[in-house]
Design a protein around this motif. Sequence first.
Motif, PDB file in Angstrom:
ATOM      1  N   SER B  54       0.837  -1.194   0.000  1.00 44.53           N
ATOM      2  CA  SER B  54       0.000   0.000   0.000  1.00 44.53           C
ATOM      3  C   SER B  54       0.878   1.253   0.000  1.00 44.53           C
ATOM      4  N   LYS B  55       0.267   2.361  -0.317  1.00 46.14           N
ATOM      5  CA  LYS B  55       0.947   3.659  -0.229  1.00 46.14           C
ATOM      6  C   LYS B  55       1.111   4.097   1.219  1.00 46.14           C
ATOM      7  N   GLU B 124      -6.177   9.312  -1.530  1.00 48.63           N
ATOM      8  CA  GLU B 124      -4.730   9.070  -1.574  1.00 48.63           C
ATOM      9  C   GLU B 124      -4.382   7.591  -1.738  1.00 48.63           C
TER      10      GLU B 124
END
Lengths: 329, 321
Positions: B54-55, B124
């Motif tokens: 994941s970011k 995001e």
Amino acid sequence: MEGRKKVKDEVFHLNTPLLESINMSKRVGTTVYLKMENTQPSGSFKIRGIGHLCQQLARHSKGVICSSGGNAGMAAAYAAQKMGVPATIIVPSSTPPLVVQRLQDQGATVKIVGKVWDDANTEALKLAETEGLTYVPPFDHPLLWKGHASMIAEVTASLGPSVKPGAVVVSVGGGGLLCGVIQGLKDVGWTDVPIVAMETVGADCFNAAVKAGKLVTLDDITSEAKCLGAKTACKQVFDYSQSSELTIISELVTDQQALHAIQTFLDEERVLVEMACGAALAAVYSGVIVRLQNEGRLPALLGPLVVIVCGGSTINMEQLTYLKHKLQS
Amino acid sequence: MAEVFHLNTPLLESINMSKRVGTTVYLKMENTQPSGSFKIRGIGHLCQQLARHSKGVICSSGGNAGMAAAYAAQKMGVPATIIVPSSTPPLVVQRLQDQGATVKIVGKVWDDANTEALKLAETEGLTYVPPFDHPLLWKGHASMIAEVTASLGPSVKPGAVVVSVGGGGLLCGVIQGLKDVGWTDVPIVAMETVGADCFNAAVKAGKLVTLDDITSEAKCLGAKTACKQVFDYSQSSELTIISELVTDQQALHAIQTFLDEERVLVEMACGAALAAVYSGVIVRLQNEGRLPALLGPLVVIVCGGSTINMEQLTYLNVCHA
């Protein structure tokens, strides 16, 4: 309580948490790991060595006998109860009733003999012989050190294969824990890891011996860190201090610094430990590690610090208040 | 990566508590978890399942869930963002930052922060870490019961398990864990404080309810609505869940007694569970016939919690002693 089988291979200690302390790491400038021996059954690291000794010597015994009302006594009582053998703890008359009660709650028979520890110990040794009981020494026995050594193997496993401590920090009373840590470091091939051996002024038999170049016997224990209160260090720990193979740095803190350490530890890590344990914690909180780095006795770029939180159950909030009044006025 | 972030915590017999209850009391010391509470079990598991590539993770708890999320993210080498309301103490913000998280202050109450966290998760592409309402959390928490089984040994079965209940995440995990080991007949004593009692309110109402406000000092129990899963469990005839309340005073007395006798400082939320012993709830339930008179060993989950220190304890004493 349900009965326990006498299991030959059973160990009585736990693989305790190794926790990273962010607050301590900030203070020292390197990662600080805490080996949480306070979470052992009976409240301190002593169950490692005493559990091992009892398993080796007391399995078919008429019982164990010990002259410590403190953590060694609690560990001996606990081990005996797990093994299903009687435990007798001899304590001097100066022993607080609460201590006697706690030992009895752990299933031990408590006998009050004499006025100081030496009297109780003499009686314990005598009864060991006359009654055929297994005497549990507080710190001076290879089986104790072998038992204590297990904590280093656990630290190795927790840290993982690529992480080696920059130093290990321990409290020193009679030297049993220090001998166990050294044994453990030898077992994993880490004899080049420096050990910072902490005592309090007034309970500093190891430091006195290192300074004198020979074993010495203190006249008296004047520190409030009673559980560090051996008047003479064991010969093995003194021999280690003289060995060129090991790096043992013997340092002292005051009772005030040990008290400040246990208060800070309680506030920041939410665990209440004894003054004896505070001596080790003060190595961080009172800047001993940083000073040793500045003096060039520890590397400036220090690998992770492993602090042995030895624990100890002879402390409560009333005792903490007493210590504050006595030491901070 | 099969690494778990939580530890197999000590299960310790408490002689003092055993004397009070009249049966052996075991303490599962979740206070010794990294990040200070049991939450690393569930949050570690969820992050491992959902955030590995994941970011980053995002969470709206400044408390123990936030600390656990920050810790898990740091171990995984992904960024952590914690959204907190402006009412959050600076010390809490500092601690999250020390754990490597980016902290953003949004809004005045938790709901504002949570709305922002959910929004940023979407815009995001971050992994949202819920505080209690997710099956992956419960599955992660369940691991503590398997450990208890192993520690007790094959011939020992608890007479009851005692837990604190906030939103119900821990309780769901404990139930999951009991199911996993075939112990669904073990009663659970589910403790809350008056004023943070959304589960008890739901049980009494026979349906999920939303509290107007949290009026207890046990802020970490402060969910206004219990999760649906825990309510469903409370209605199941297969399980025995006994929902009980203690006052803030009793929870405070419990954390002081625990500190004095067991030498560990825990939060008020944890005190709710400890008060089941210290304030005689277990004994009363036995007298009422809701627990057996001859009770097997009690297992108390010491959930821990790091949003407590000596200054906070003094404050609680001044307000509530």
